[in-house]
Design an enzyme around this catalytic site. Structure first.
Site, PDB file in Angstrom:
ATOM      1  N   PRO A   2      -2.167  -1.450 -11.575  1.00 11.90           N
ATOM      2  CG  PRO A   2      -2.049  -1.424  -9.192  1.00 11.90           C
ATOM      3  CD  PRO A   2      -2.782  -0.737 -10.509  1.00 11.90           C
ATOM      4  CD  GLU A   3      -3.959  -5.991 -15.436  1.00 18.61           C
ATOM      5  OE1 GLU A   3      -3.688  -6.993 -16.020  1.00 18.61           O
ATOM      6  OE2 GLU A   3      -4.500  -5.294 -16.088  1.00 18.61           O
ATOM      7  CG  HIS A 102      -5.055  10.679  -2.541  1.00 18.92           C
ATOM      8  ND1 HIS A 102      -6.590  11.109  -2.030  1.00 18.92           N
ATOM      9  CD2 HIS A 102      -5.151  11.445  -3.802  1.00 18.92           C
ATOM     10  CE1 HIS A 102      -7.040  11.630  -2.837  1.00 18.92           C
ATOM     11  NE2 HIS A 102      -6.197  11.871  -3.875  1.00 18.92           N
ATOM     12  NE  ARG A 122      -9.058   5.001  -8.614  1.00 18.51           N
ATOM     13  CZ  ARG A 122      -9.115   4.924  -9.892  1.00 18.51           C
ATOM     14  NH1 ARG A 122     -10.071   4.131 -10.537  1.00 18.51           N
ATOM     15  NH2 ARG A 122      -8.034   5.285 -10.687  1.00 18.51           N
ATOM     16  NE  ARG A 165     -13.050 -22.913 -11.442  1.00 20.28           N
ATOM     17  CZ  ARG A 165     -12.803 -21.800 -11.053  1.00 20.28           C
ATOM     18  NH1 ARG A 165     -13.202 -20.732 -11.583  1.00 20.28           N
ATOM     19  NH2 ARG A 165     -12.011 -21.863 -10.012  1.00 20.28           N
TER      20      ARG A 165
END
Length: 292
Positions: A2-3, A102, A122, A165
DNA sequence: CAATTGACCTGTGTGC
DNA sequence: TGCACACAGGTCAATT
């Protein structure tokens, strides 16, 4: 994985199926799923019981539902914050449906209708209840930059920050304090479209080049959204458990050995930051100097 | 302060 | 068959 586009698909599902409903009670099957709620699982459940869930909102890969009794969200209001991590799912399921393998957290509503279930193999993802800060985002998101689909994203400020940066282009794209919502898949797709190598020094990115980069990241995310998101292993699904099909449209990510759609050169996979980068060695040549 | 690395987590696939 | 290990990778704490 998922982005931003996948999380946006989930947000829309929550807006349709969950917003406006009142929580009856919360069951926590796995406390780790609420580890970011500092006051603990019992407090998490107590803060949701009896509360009405408001509009579903998103910044980058985070989404939240403000707890509102009426009117629009205000600073200080609490919100149910969710991050899907690697494998998290928010499913809207009938109460009688057996628990998923899960299943971590279940929200049951006063109307007796479909439950909201947080399922996460996870357990990198999680839920929390957080107050909204002055800019109406949960407190935990204070350091998360606006995402490229946010109308208030500042393109020029991003270009300036990028040039300050001293790192590589892909690292910068994945830095959620610079630009949020971009993960490994959309970073690779963006770089392929922009014909940029992942190690391109950010300090050398010109204003037009940065504008092109933003244009590509917006295009690829918008296209993915229109197709319901990307899924490889069915770990990402919308609230109805369905997978998107943008993976069919991927040009670089996961395409090792297959011909580059532009020039036919085999796509290469290279180790990068303990994961993989997929790129066309001809369209995206490695820069001379940088070694990030 | 900025950049980088390791830990977290489990199912799947591969090689021996 | 069984075992060890690599891999998937977003986020945060710890380190440089």
């Amino acid at each position: 994985m998922p982005e931003l586009p996948e999380v946006e698909v989930v947000r829309r599902g929550l807006a349709q199926w969950v917003s406006g409903r009142t929580v009856d009670h919360v069951d926590i099957a796995h406390p780790r799923a609420v580890r970011r709620h500092i006051a603990g699982p019992a407090d998490f459940a107590a803060r949701l019981a009896g509360r009405r869930l408001g509009p579903a909102q998103r910044r980058g890969k985070y989404l939240w539902l403000t707890l509102v009794d009426d009117g629009d969200p205000r600073p200080g209001d609490e919100a149910l914050l969710a991050h899907l991590g690697m494998s998290g799912q928010l499913l809207v399921q009938p109460p009688q449906l057996p628990a998923e393998v899960h299943l971590r957290v279940t929200l049951t509503f006063t109307d007796g209708g479909r439950q909201l279930r947080f399922v996460d193999q996870r357990t990198f993802g999680g839920l929390a209840v957080e107050p909204l800060t002055l800019d109406l985002v949960p407190a935990a998101l204070a350091h998360i930059a606006r995402d490229p689909l946010d109308a208030l994203f500042d393109d020029e400020a991003f270009a300036a920050a990028l040039r300050r940066r001293r790192t590589g282009l892909k690292r910068a794209l994945l830095d959620q304090t610079l630009i949020s919502g971009v993960g490994n898949i959309y970073a690779d797709e963006t770089l392929w479209r922009a014909r940029q190598h992942y190690a391109r020094a950010t300090s050398t990115v010109t204003a037009p080049s940065c504008a092109a980069l933003l244009s590509h990241v917006r295009a690829v995310m918008t296209e993915a959204l229109a197709q319901g998101g990307t899924s490889f292993d069915s770990l990402y699904v919308n609230v109805n458990g369905e997978s998107g099909y943008f993976e069919r449209s991927l040009d670089a990510y996961g395409q090792e050995g297959r011909p580059c759609p532009r020039c036919g050169t085999p796509i290469r996979r290279e180790p990068f930051m303990n994961r993989s980068s997929f790129l066309c060695p001809r369209c995206q040549p490695r820069p001379r100097a940088a070694h990030w």
